[in-house]
Scaffold this active site. Structure first.
Site, PDB file in Angstrom:
ATOM      1  N   HIS A  88       0.836  -1.217   0.000  1.00  0.00           N
ATOM      2  CA  HIS A  88       0.000   0.000   0.000  1.00  0.00           C
ATOM      3  C   HIS A  88       0.870   1.265   0.000  1.00  0.00           C
ATOM      4  O   HIS A  88       0.439   2.313   0.457  1.00  0.00           O
ATOM      5  CB  HIS A  88      -0.949   0.027   1.200  1.00  0.00           C
ATOM      6  CG  HIS A  88      -1.676  -1.260   1.423  1.00  0.00           C
ATOM      7  ND1 HIS A  88      -2.904  -1.534   0.858  1.00  0.00           N
ATOM      8  CD2 HIS A  88      -1.330  -2.372   2.127  1.00  0.00           C
ATOM      9  CE1 HIS A  88      -3.288  -2.766   1.227  1.00  0.00           C
ATOM     10  NE2 HIS A  88      -2.346  -3.283   1.989  1.00  0.00           N
ATOM     11  N   SER A 146      15.658  21.127 -16.507  1.00  0.00           N
ATOM     12  CA  SER A 146      14.451  21.895 -16.760  1.00  0.00           C
ATOM     13  C   SER A 146      14.824  23.130 -17.565  1.00  0.00           C
ATOM     14  O   SER A 146      15.888  23.705 -17.364  1.00  0.00           O
ATOM     15  CB  SER A 146      13.811  22.305 -15.428  1.00  0.00           C
ATOM     16  OG  SER A 146      13.009  23.457 -15.606  1.00  0.00           O
ATOM     17  N   GLU A 168      10.153   8.126 -16.544  1.00  0.00           N
ATOM     18  CA  GLU A 168       8.779   8.555 -16.816  1.00  0.00           C
ATOM     19  C   GLU A 168       8.303   8.060 -18.184  1.00  0.00           C
ATOM     20  O   GLU A 168       7.153   7.649 -18.349  1.00  0.00           O
ATOM     21  CB  GLU A 168       8.684  10.078 -16.756  1.00  0.00           C
ATOM     22  CG  GLU A 168       8.844  10.616 -15.347  1.00  0.00           C
ATOM     23  CD  GLU A 168       8.967  12.130 -15.342  1.00  0.00           C
ATOM     24  OE1 GLU A 168       8.082  12.788 -14.800  1.00  0.00           O
ATOM     25  OE2 GLU A 168       9.955  12.650 -15.887  1.00  0.00           O
ATOM     26  N   LYS A 170       0.411  -3.892 -39.149  1.00  0.00           N
ATOM     27  CA  LYS A 170       1.854  -3.648 -39.169  1.00  0.00           C
ATOM     28  C   LYS A 170       2.312  -2.470 -38.321  1.00  0.00           C
ATOM     29  O   LYS A 170       3.280  -2.573 -37.568  1.00  0.00           O
ATOM     30  CB  LYS A 170       2.330  -3.464 -40.605  1.00  0.00           C
ATOM     31  CG  LYS A 170       2.449  -4.756 -41.334  1.00  0.00           C
ATOM     32  CD  LYS A 170       2.639  -4.554 -42.812  1.00  0.00           C
ATOM     33  CE  LYS A 170       1.828  -5.545 -43.604  1.00  0.00           C
ATOM     34  NZ  LYS A 170       0.380  -5.548 -43.346  1.00  0.00           N
TER      35      LYS A 170
HETATM   36  N1  ARG Z   1      -0.212  -4.351 -48.193  1.00  0.00           N
HETATM   37  C1  ARG Z   1      -1.127  -5.431 -47.992  1.00  0.00           C
HETATM   38  C2  ARG Z   1      -1.207  -5.794 -46.502  1.00  0.00           C
HETATM   39  O1  ARG Z   1      -0.360  -5.364 -45.803  1.00  0.00           O
HETATM   40  C3  ARG Z   1      -0.650  -6.632 -48.752  1.00  0.00           C
HETATM   41  C4  ARG Z   1      -1.735  -7.573 -49.112  1.00  0.00           C
HETATM   42  C5  ARG Z   1      -2.624  -6.961 -50.104  1.00  0.00           C
HETATM   43  N2  ARG Z   1      -3.586  -7.912 -50.560  1.00  0.00           N
HETATM   44  C6  ARG Z   1      -4.709  -7.555 -51.174  1.00  0.00           C
HETATM   45  N3  ARG Z   1      -5.517  -8.490 -51.506  1.00  0.00           N
HETATM   46  N4  ARG Z   1      -4.977  -6.300 -51.428  1.00  0.00           N
HETATM   47  O2  ARG Z   1      -2.073  -6.473 -46.053  1.00  0.00           O
END
Ligand code: ARG
Length: 487
Positions: free
Chosen positions: A155, A276, A289, A324
């Site tokens: 705590h 600072s 931080e 991605k």
């Molecule tokens: N740039 C696309 C992705 O990252 C690749 C696959 C694209 N495929 C499609 N059927 N348009 O998913």
């Protein structure tokens, strides 16, 4: 020029390109795309779709593309919407007509799934190596800490003294679970989707087992629809990275607290602190931080991807392109945080006097008094009440607890001796506990564990010296094309 010029007459509208193009971030997959294409080309030759000569021409063109990517001379063309398009376009420029055979039996759907698994595999192993490097620093600092002790908190109230080494290793063990999780994710994702095509496989006599083996995957996909639509591995990776980030944020939070004047338990090295812009006297713990603050976006990345995946019908949908950026960002940010925190912890100076005087506050050994009474036959609940009463008495009447203890008929001088500075921490003798003997054993166990984890990482293609791996190229932005796929 688009890949589908036969079907759609007009070129892509400008705003469509701006909205859909992914080359800006998926270029980090270049090395993996080349690896995937090499395996695919060899697979096509193996089943007689390409002649040996055609294979050689395509492989040479792929080598040339790699050289251009590594040297930075690779130039993007207007139609290069993603890394797969860019590589195929350049291969065709270099290899001539045979370049048009590269994509035989393949879709970008199985291609991108393959690339991302390869990228994920080597990136997660690289992150795990960085984790072990940080653990080694924690181990080193724990060894150096010797007998130093500080209050352990519950705590955020002082509870019982613990060795500093014990506290540092607590974070070390949490990180061991992160290494475990990263490697488990790597093992589960190590399945090749190549050969699934757009969604259903092929009429051509492709050999998915062969290309899987070429790429160092443990197996090929079982179901082509699943192969191109499965992003479980991205979600798992994002979870592993978010939880790792949470562990780093907890370390960061303690450094923030401990380096404050209120605690005064440590002083951050100048190279790992910031000043600072206005207040000349300030020394701020920004690294700690940000280790804490960056965790917000890691959790956000996981949440975002889960929502993207929810409700998607089989098989590939362009939504999947959204996998991605969070993944690449999470790997990059966690890597930076691990390195900065490692340096911070390697150079931080402990103020042992402040820690010890905080830990030696009168109540710190209260439970030891109760346990002494237990050893002498008093039931614990009664012992607890007796000692609690003495603590209250001491506070209310401003009499030192030791005096009251020494004068008490059930306690006396032997009990009062437990309240001497530094005694309580030595009384934590049970396995895994916070006292010197248990921590000495724990240090050995942790050292062994790091050795085991290092060997596991080597089996996954990590360099033998984890410390050297810090330089070995963590995926960052830009058209990286490190040779080898680190299978
Ligand atoms: N740039 C696309 C992705 O990252 C690749 C696959 C694209 N495929 C499609 N059927 N348009 O998913």
């Amino acid at each position: 020029m688009t890949l589908w010029q036969g079907r759609l007459g007009e070129g892509m509208a400008e705003e469509v390109a701006e909205f859909t193009v992914s080359i800006g971030f998926d270029r980090v997959l270049a090395a993996d795309d080349l690896a995937g294409s090499r395996a695919h080309v060899k697979g096509l030759a193996k089943v007689g779709i390409l002649s040996d000569e055609e294979m050689a021409t395509l492989l040479a063109a792929l080598d040339q593309v790699e050289a251009e990517l590594v040297s930075g001379s690779f130039e993007l063309a207007p139609g290069d919407e993603d890394v797969h398009t860019a590589v195929e376009r350049r291969v065709t420029e270099l290899a001539g007509e045979v370049g048009e055979k590269l994509h035989t039996g393949r879709s970008r759907n199985d291609q991108v799934a393959t690339d991302l698994r390869l990228w994920c595999r080597r990136s997660l192993v690289a992150v795990a190596v960085e984790v072990v490097v940080l653990q080694e620093t924690l181990l080193q600092r724990a060894r150096e800490a010797g007998e130093a002790y500080l209050p352990g908190y519950t705590h955020l109230q002082r509870a019982q003294p613990v060795l500093l080494a014990h506290h540092l290793l607590a974070h070390g063990w949490a990180l061991s679970r992160d290494v475990d999780r990263l490697l488990a994710t790597v093992e589960r994702l190590n399945v090749s989707p190549l050969g699934a095509g757009a969604l259903a496989g092929s009429s051509l006599p492709l050999d998915p087992d062969f290309v899987a083996e070429e790429l160092g995957f443990l197996a090929r996909f079982e179901n082509s629809l699943d192969a191109v639509s499965d992003r479980d591995f991205v979600a798992e990776a994002l979870f592993d990275l978010a939880l790792l980030g949470i562990h780093l944020s907890r370390i960061g939070e303690e450094v923030v607290l401990w380096s404050s004047e209120e605690f005064g338990f440590c002083v951050i090295g100048d190279a790992y602190a910031t000043g600072s812009s206005m207040l000349p006297q300030k020394k701020n713990p920004d690294v700690a931080e940000l280790a804490r603050g960056k965790t917000g976006r890691l959790v956000g990345h996981l949440t975002g991807l889960l929502v993207t995946l929810k409700g998607l019908p089989l098989a590939y949908n362009r939504d999947l392109q959204e996998d991605k950026e969070p993944l690449i960002d999470a790997v990059g940010q966690v890597t930076l945080a691990l390195r900065a925190l490692r340096g911070l912890l390697a150079t931080i100076q402990w103020n042992q006097e402040r820690m010890q005087s905080a830990a030696d506050s009168a109540g710190a050994a209260a439970v030891d008094l109760a346990e002494l009474l237990v050893e002498r036959g008093t039931p614990f609940r009664r012992a607890h009440a007796l000692v609690g009463g003495l603590v209250r008495d001491s506070l209310e009447r401003h009499v030192p607890l030791a005096e009251l203890v020494a004068a008490h008929p059930d306690l006396g001088d032997e009990a009062a001796a437990l309240l001497e500075p530094g005694v309580a921490v030595t009384r934590r003798t049970t396995p895994g506990g916070a006292g010197p003997a248990a921590v000495a054993e724990q240090l050995e166990r942790f050292t062994r564990r790091l050795g085991v984890d290092r060997s596991r990482l080597e089996l996954h293609g990590a360099p033998g010296q984890a410390a050297g791996a810090a330089e070995a190229g963590t995926p960052g932005p830009g058209p990286t094309a490190e040779p080898g796929t680190g299978s």
